[in-house]
Design an enzyme around this catalytic site. Structure first.
Site, PDB file in Angstrom:
ATOM      1  N   CYS A  11       0.826  -1.215   0.000  1.00 30.39           N
ATOM      2  CA  CYS A  11       0.000   0.000   0.000  1.00 30.39           C
ATOM      3  C   CYS A  11       0.866   1.273   0.000  1.00 30.39           C
ATOM      4  O   CYS A  11       1.581   1.508  -0.964  1.00 30.39           O
ATOM      5  CB  CYS A  11      -0.942  -0.020   1.187  1.00 30.39           C
TER       6      CYS A  11
ATOM      7  N   GLU B 116      -2.586  -9.011   3.500  1.00 30.70           N
ATOM      8  CA  GLU B 116      -2.914  -9.425   4.871  1.00 30.70           C
ATOM      9  C   GLU B 116      -4.433  -9.432   5.076  1.00 30.70           C
ATOM     10  O   GLU B 116      -4.922  -9.901   6.112  1.00 30.70           O
ATOM     11  CB  GLU B 116      -2.266  -8.479   5.875  1.00 30.70           C
TER      12      GLU B 116
ATOM     13  N   HIS C  86      -3.925  -5.295  -0.262  1.00 30.81           N
ATOM     14  CA  HIS C  86      -3.656  -5.772   1.093  1.00 30.81           C
ATOM     15  C   HIS C  86      -3.663  -7.291   1.216  1.00 30.81           C
ATOM     16  O   HIS C  86      -4.704  -7.873   1.535  1.00 30.81           O
ATOM     17  CB  HIS C  86      -4.657  -5.158   2.072  1.00 30.81           C
TER      18      HIS C  86
END
Ligand SMILES: Nc1ncnc2c1ncn2[C@@H]1O[C@H](COP(=O)(O)OP(=O)(O)O)[C@@H](O)[C@H]1O
Ligand SMILES: Nc1ncnc2c1ncn2[C@@H]1O[C@H](COP(=O)(O)OP(=O)(O)O)[C@@H](O)[C@H]1O
Ligand SMILES: [Mg+2]
Ligand SMILES: [Mg+2]
Lengths: 376, 1092
Positions: A265, A352, A350
């Site tokens: 990001c 994660e 993202h």
């Protein structure tokens, strides 16, 4: 309780107030995720932003300590169609309403949130105010216009940790059947993670991959980082415009090639700039859990979680140095890059997740492989 | 990967007749698949036995076979098709025709047919189908990939079953392998229950196998709709949360999309699991439905099952998100990958994404236990609902309330219906009225917590219901003339209907109450806006006008200035109002679209083709109530463009709205609401028919028990008693004496001054005939004269019928034509009309006139090759019959059926309602229908029977018992069966005649005479075919006893001589053993040629 949302272009929405009886200011963005409002509340990347959730039913499953992405919520304010007075989930410990009130965050509900989203879609993100106190809309619009613009402000510095700390907590187990692997300290890799507004799930994922993580403040110098003898450096997500975050760009230039680097990001955008590229602001950004991203090598699609208003301009990068690894299928924004010679790759989205699909978890594995190879 | 070029021909198998658990959703998915494959340039071959489907329309496939869905017939179709020379491979797509198609595919593969003709399975591989469908293989697979499942064992006999249950402890779940909608499944709380459920399950399972399973009753139940492509891209299209917890079949649960009570962490675990499941099972392409259970207090997640095909839920998911699963599944099956397929709705973005929605969708099932007296009303692991309504709202509350009024139950639940004494029990055990009891309990002050404990329904849902009932309480405090506009707005935002508001204001039943409320809304500027279903929560612009109403600020769907027609659909499927009506609505839309009208569909049934967003120019997914329909009309008319409305195609639901709509100033085209009302109004219609000199069985009206008895005696016994304004003959009986009339009036019906009970003389031993006709107000064309194969007294929807009519004297046919013409003109019918006649002793009576599209329209259209509904729609817009059927108009001839016979047969849901009375009567009980096509009546009849799951025997013993009137034809019939090698068993009168004709007969007692009687023989499996034409009270009761036995033994029972003779022919052709199949398109082509 009456609440008002006033936008800088004079569009006014009147609804019911929840959370804190307060007033908040920020850039109004919308997120289309169906699940994970608590993770969104607590994602530091939302610093300076008022978030509109398109899922009309928010608060249903309450909040719990496990689903936080940071020690506190970072959104400035919340806009929803309906905010649940009760919470219903076996893990819930506090109703979303009380939770936000505790952290002094106002909520406006019961408005035509779809109309608002369509407004932002056509006119782009803009500044706005949620007030549960003031009823004079002219005053509120004036306030909205006086909010400093996102563009050109360095928020990473603001949200970053003030001192270094180490992290060793793995993924959260929510029910018995889900097992976690034991990590053995011998083979453990040491990752130094720059905190520009890092989400805790990134840290958990790294630990899950068998890493010890040291989290350092955004402004930590490259020298200090290298002094920690990292097997690799991680560049986190974070709020705001990457351009003014020049110190980070300089550090990255110094670190590149000396140690494996993985960025997510804001981390990705900073790398883009550090490599001589340019960033630009998207009309209304990518905020959601359903973005299709193509891996250019395999042609495979990942459904990914996004949260960015800025992006790296692919044409601004030197193709002979940098490989474009991922693109968004909806609007073909650049979503990932890899350096052709140095051990360095980043993604705009993202992996994660949290909230969002887990399709991209593999990237943490890639990072570990990269570090092992580098270690030899 | 672009489309596969090696394949050139694809066989699509449909799901056959509508049955509980397999409804119109497979016409929707099959239709989408056929369209998609044809668009890709493949040669599409379709097999389906159900004529009432859009998919079997000649345009949708290159060759359509309306034939029995059995291995033999499919093999014949495959043989023929593979003989034609084709450019490439021949493939079979088995995943869009429900369980039926899937099971057939497995059978064809296992029996080597596919290999023999080199047919490739696409969409799902055999291995995958078996692993998903065989519950034990499936569970092993799940354990392999580390997913949790309820403990279980597969058993094929009672002893093992009981032993295992002992081990895991009661309650246990019993689930037969390879049955759809969980037929034969159940929950056993003790040994006894286990014994009989187990027995039934073993019997119903084609592989004689059931699974006994650890109970996860009361857990939260979820479904995910998953899609995968050949490049292993996987997406979740939609998550669905069942409001009713585990233990109630998803098809019987109120379901909600998206899931409401899962955190991201839990949802993503489920998503990961779903992806692992589809990969492990190996469904290479297309959609699958995966069901999960989640423990409400510790989060343990178990996998319940996977359907490796499109399903009811995927139809729901498609309608809920705007993502057309079946269409995309078809394209994936031929090699495309998800990222290569554009999202129709946003155009710019690809289909490879996960839809996100900014509204809430609620599906509510519709049950019809009232039609099956004696059926156990509790809901369980076996599906029992006959249809469903879906509603879209901005919040769960709004969607729930819209869903409830979409059910069209006729009555709004009120406190009177509640039995407070049984409150607890009614809350604990799931049953169709549980919502009503919940509302009552909440009003009575029971807390959410308490109710959650009792019902195991998630507190969040109960909280929503509480907020609704609190609002209603609040409203009650403010009389209509002083209610604050703000409060009223909030009530409307919760989805509360005008009718309910009227109720809260105690003006509920007074005339024009809802109207008062409507005007008050208008005064306060309170009206709904319309929003788009766009798959992306408004992130991208969308182009498909798929709309729903909400009480919000911004309207997104400004009406166009084009001339437009609004078509009212028929709402949730139910017995007597099923897919046939949706078929008509779709055709109206197709036709008028071609004619340059903007077509607008209003419907709330997610299973249908009419609610596919590309069927009409605009789709309003809305309840079919006066309030909601008027709102759409007002919205569409606001552009000043000319708007017309069609109420004739959706069955009784829109028909019942026609007068109020007209009163509210809506221009209704086609037959006028007054005529419609006239036809429904006994008194006025009786007068009209008298004036026209058309005989009708003498009738009377009654609003009291005495009147009823008087009436019955005046019209003469036997009598048929029933309430007014019904479709599918709800609650009718045939009474032979005062006693039964009195009982009926006391127990069976609700009646009132404006809704009296109707009493007709019952025409015994009469032949019933259905006639469909087209009329433009001046000219009339008879589309079909269908002779029923059961005698009058068996509901037209429940009796087989044949086109063209057989064995009806020409002068009687002419009489019926004449009456039809007269009636059409008298009622100024514009569009379609259906008349039911009964012929008794050479005299024609009119039983009923329906100035609307009827159940038989699709069947007649298929048999004649003339699209009746399309023509009818055009007539309503002022076009003339002469444009379409000049010859028939000129010569006054009926539509041609060519040289073939077409038999329609009904299909019944008995296996879902063990222990209910299977006897047929004037009240409709069948859920669906099939069609058989043949060169002879016999062949067509045999096929229809086979398609309906009842194959005629080729040898054995036939029982014959014939009414005196039929005795002429008897000897010949008997000879026929002897020649066919059958033994004959007969009752005395019948036996005498047969013996006189020199035929060997074994005599048997009638039921009342003594024992062993015929029923004993049937139960003793001594009889393979029953021919029984009853007359008079006793035979009528005999017939009932015989039928019951016949159904349980699955033995065909025939009640007319026509049927008996047809059966004989059918048996002959089956003995011949030759199987012939016909191509629908060719039938019509030939006919046109013949006509020239
Ligand atoms: N182990 C179980 N305990 C309790 N209820 C169950 C169990 N397994 C299934 N059910 C219920 O039975 C219903 C039907 O089971 P399912 O496996 O979906 O069969 P079908 O093929 O008929 O859909 C489910 O929707 C669920 O509500
Ligand atoms: N007078 C009658 N004599 C014999 N059978 C009748 C008579 N009236 C109705 N029936 C039987 O009852 C069935 C249902 O009656 P009908 O008027 O068609 O009701 P519905 O509106 O349900 O179609 C008919 O199909 C017919 O078989
Ligand atoms: Mg199921
Ligand atoms: Mg009828």
């Amino acid at each position: 309780m009456q609440a008002i949302l006033a936008l800088e272009d004079r569009r006014i929405f009147r609804g019911k107030g929840y959370g804190a009886k307060a007033e908040c200011y920020g850039e109004v963005v919308f997120n289309t995720s169906l699940t994970g409002y608590q993770e969104i509340f607590t994602d530091p990347s939302y610093a300076g932003q008022i978030v509109v959730l398109t899922n009309p039913q928010i608060g249903n499953y309450g909040t719990n300590p496990e689903d936080n992405e940071a020690v506190r919520p970072f959104i400035e304010g919340l806009v929803v169609r309906e905010f649940s007075p009760i919470s219903s989930n076996w893990r819930s410990q506090q109703a979303a309403d009380e939770y936000l009130e505790r952290f002094n965050i106002p909520v406006i509900a019961d408005i035509d949130s779809r109309a608002l989203v369509r407004h932002l879609r056509t006119h782009g993100v803009m500044r706005g105010v949620i007030s549960l106190i003031e009823s004079d809309t002219d005053k509120l619009v004036a306030k909205a216009r006086s909010i400093p613009k996102m563009d050109g402000t360095d928020l990473a510095r603001v949200v970053s940790t003030k001192q270094r700390y180490s992290w060793n907590q793995g993924p959260i187990v929510t029910y018995p059947a889900q097992a976690t692997k034991e990590l053995d300290p011998e083979s453990a890799l040491h990752v130094v993670a720059y905190d520009y507004g890092i989400k805790q799930n990134i840290l958990r994922m790294l630990v899950d991959q068998g890493c010890n993580v040291t989290v350092v403040p955004a402004e930590t110098s490259a020298e200090d980082v290298l002094a920690l003898k990292p097997d690799g450096v991680f560049l986190s997500n974070g709020p705001g415009d990457p351009e003014p975050v020049t110190y980070a760009q300089q550090n990255i230039r110094k670190l590149a090639g000396k140690t494996p680097i993985f960025g997510i990001c804001l981390g990705h955008q900073l790398v883009g700039l550090a490599l001589g590229g340019k960033t630009y602001k998207l009309k209304f950004g990518h905020h959601g859990g359903n973005h299709p991203v193509r891996q250019e090598r395999s042609g495979k699609i990942e459904i990914t979680a996004h949260n960015h208003n800025f992006a790296v301009d692919p044409d601004s990068l030197n193709q002979s140095e940098v490989e474009m690894t991922h693109f968004d299928l909806n609007d073909s924004t650049l979503e990932g890059l890899r350096h052709r010679t140095m051990p360095l790759f980043t993604v705009q989205y993202h992996p994660e997740a949290s909230p969002g699909p887990h399709d991209s978890h593999y990237l943490f594995g890639d990072f570990v492989k990269m570090m092992q190879e580098w270690k030899g | 990967m672009p489309r596969r070029k090696d394949i050139s021909k694809i066989l699509v198998i449909g799901s056959g007749p509508i049955v509980i658990g397999q409804s119109a959703e497979f016409d929707y998915s099959g239709t989408q698949a056929c369209k998609a494959l044809k668009a890709e340039g493949y040669e599409v071959v379709l097999a389906n036995s159900n004529p009432a489907t859009i998919m079997t329309d000649p345009e949708l496939a290159d060759r359509t076979y309306i034939e029995p869905l059995t291995r033999e017939y499919l093999e014949e179709i495959i043989r023929l098709e593979s003989e034609m020379k084709i450019g490439g491979k021949f493939a079979l797509l088995p995943t869009v025709g429900g369980q039926t198609a899937l099971n057939l595919a497995v059978e064809l593969a296992d029996s080597g047919v596919l290999d023999k003709y080199g047919v490739e399975l696409i969409g799902a591989q055999l291995r995958a189908i078996k692993m998903a469908e065989d519950r034990l293989l499936f569970k092993d697979a799940m354990t392999r990939i580390g997913l949790d499942v309820p403990k279980s064992a597969l058993v094929n006999n009672l002893r093992d079953g009981i032993e295992f249950a002992g081990k895991i402890g009661f309650p246990v779940i019993i689930r037969p392998s390879f049955t759809l909608g969980g037929s034969g499944g159940g929950i056993a709380y003790n040994r006894e229950e286990l014994m009989d459920i187990l027995a039934r399950g073993l019997d119903l399972s084609p592989v004689h196998e059931v699974l006994i399973e650890e109970s996860v009753l009361g857990w939260k139940e979820y479904e995910l709709e998953v899609m995968r492509d050949l490049r292993d891209n996987v997406i979740i299209v939609c998550s669905i949360e069942n409001l009713d917890p585990m233990g109630v079949h998803t098809g019987d649960s109120i379901t909600v999309a998206p899931a409401q009570t899962l955190t991201d962490r839990e949802y993503q675990c489920m998503r990961d699991a779903a992806i692992r499941v589809i990969r492990e099972i190996g469904v290479e392409t297309g959609g699958s439905n995966i069901q999960f259970g989640v423990h409400p207090t510790n989060g343990r997640m178990v996998v319940i099952e996977m359907n490796p095909r499109v399903s009811r839920s995927s139809a729901l998911a498609s309608k809920a998100t705007g993502f057309p699963i079946a269409k995309i599944a078809a394209r994936l099956a031929v090699g495309y990958t998800l990222d290569e397929i554009p999202n129709d709705i946003t155009r710019k973005t690809p289909a490879c994404f996960e839809p996100t929605i900014d509204y809430v969708v609620v599906k509510i099932p519709k049950w019809q236990f009232e039609k099956f007296p004696g059926a156990e009303e509790g809901l369980g692991p076996q599906m029992k609902s006959v249809g469903e309504a879906m509603a879209i709202g901005r919040t769960f509350k709004e969607a729930l309330m819209k869903g409830v009024r979409s059910l069209d139950t006729g009555k709004r639940a009120t406190a009177e219906d509640i039995e407070p004494r049984r409150l607890m029990q009614r809350l604990v055990t799931p049953h169709p009225e549980r919502l009503m009891y919940l509302r009552y309990a909440l009003r009575e002050g029971h807390t959410v917590k308490e109710l959650a404990r009792i019902t195991a329904i998630d507190p969040w849902f109960l909280q929503q219901m509480k907020e609704i009932s609190d609002m209603q309480k609040e409203i009650e405090k403010h009389p209509i003339d002083s209610v604050p506009p703000q409060l009223m707005r909030e009530a409307k935002r919760l989805g509360i209907s005008d009718a309910r508001l009227a109720e809260s204001w105690k003006i509920g039943d007074s005339k024009g109450a809802a109207e008062k409320v409507r005007h008050l809304r208008a005064k306060n500027g309170l009206k709904p806006v319309f929003k788009l279903v766009d798959t992306c929560a408004a992130e991208f612009e969308s182009y498909t006008p798929y709309l729903y109403s909400a009480y919000e600020e911004e309207d997104e769907a400004p009406p166009t200035g084009k001339k437009k027609v609004i078509i009212l659909g028929s709402g949730p499927n139910r017995i007597g109002q099923g897919i046939e009506f949706d078929y008509c609505c779709c055709h109206a839309s197709f036709a008028l679209r071609e004619d340059g009208y903007e077509t607008i569909m209003i419907n709330c049934n997610p299973e249908t083709v009419s609610t596919d967003y590309d069927t009409s120019d605009r789709l309003y997914f809305e309840p079919l109530t006066l309030e909601d329909v008027l709102a759409v009309h007002e919205h569409e008319a606001s552009s000043g463009a000319p708007v017309a409305m069609i109420v004739q195609f959706g069955g009784q639901t829109p028909l019942n709205l026609s007068l109020p709509l007209k009163a509210a100033g809506v221009p209704i085209i086609g037959t006028s609401p007054e005529s419609i009302d006239l036809a429904e109004d006994r008194k006025r219609f009786g007068k009209l028919i008298e004036e026209l000199g058309i005989p009708q069985p003498p009738g009377a009206l009654a609003t009291s028990v005495d009147e009823a008895v008087k009436g019955a005696n005046s019209v003469g016994y036997p009598v048929l008693v029933r309430p007014s304004y019904v479709l599918g003959g709800r609650a009718m009986v045939i009474a032979y004496d005062d006693a039964s009339v009195i009982r009926y009036m006391k127990e069976a019906v609700e009646y009132s001054q404006e809704r009296p009970v109707l009493i007709d003389h019952f025409l015994e031993a009469a032949i019933e005939v259905d006639v469909d006709a087209l009329s433009d107000g001046d000219d009339v064309v008879v589309a079909g004269i269908m002779q029923h194969i059961e005698e009058a007294g068996i509901h037209s929807g429940d009796s087989s019928c044949v086109l063209p009519a057989v064995e009806i004297a020409p002068h009687l046919l002419d009489t019926m034509r004449e009456y039809t013409f007269k009636l059409a003109r008298a009622l100024k019918v514009v569009g379609l009309m259906n008349i039911q006649f009964a012929i008794q002793r050479d005299k024609v009576y009119v039983l009923e006139v329906n100035p609307r599209a009827s159940r038989t329209v699709p069947y007649v259209s298929k048999a004649t090759g003339v699209p009746l509904a399309k023509i009818a729609a055009r007539l309503m817009t002022g076009r003339k019959l002469r444009e379409f059927l000049p010859e028939n108009v000129e010569q006054g001839t009926d539509l041609e059926t060519g040289d073939c016979y077409f038999v329609k047969s009904p299909v019944f849901p008995w296996n879902k309602f063990p222990g209910v009375d299977t006897v047929l009567g004037p009240e409709m009980k069948s859920t669906g229908e099939v069609m058989g096509v043949g060169d002879t009546f016999g062949e067509a009849f045999a096929k229809a029977q086979l398609s309906a799951g009842q194959s005629l025997p080729t040898s054995g013993t036939v029982f014959i018992s014939i009414a005196d009137r039929d005795k002429d034809g008897l000897a010949e019939l008997g000879k026929r069966f002897v020649e066919l090698g059958f033994n004959i068993v007969a009752t005395h009168g019948t036996a005498n005649i047969l013996e006189r004709a020199g035929l060997p007969v074994e005599r048997v007692y009638k039921v009342k005479e003594g024992r062993p009687n015929v029923v004993d023989l049937i139960k003793g499996e001594r009889i393979q075919l029953i021919i029984n034409t009853p007359q008079g009270q006793d035979p009528w009761f005999d017939e009932q006893a015989i039928r019951r036995a016949a159904v349980t033994q699955r033995i065909p029972a025939l009640t007319t001589m026509a049927a008996a003779r047809a059966a004989a022919d059918g048996i002959a052709s089956r003995q011949g053993g030759k199987i012939t199949v016909r191509v629908l398109q060719r039938l019509h082509a030939e006919r046109v040629a013949v006509a020239k």
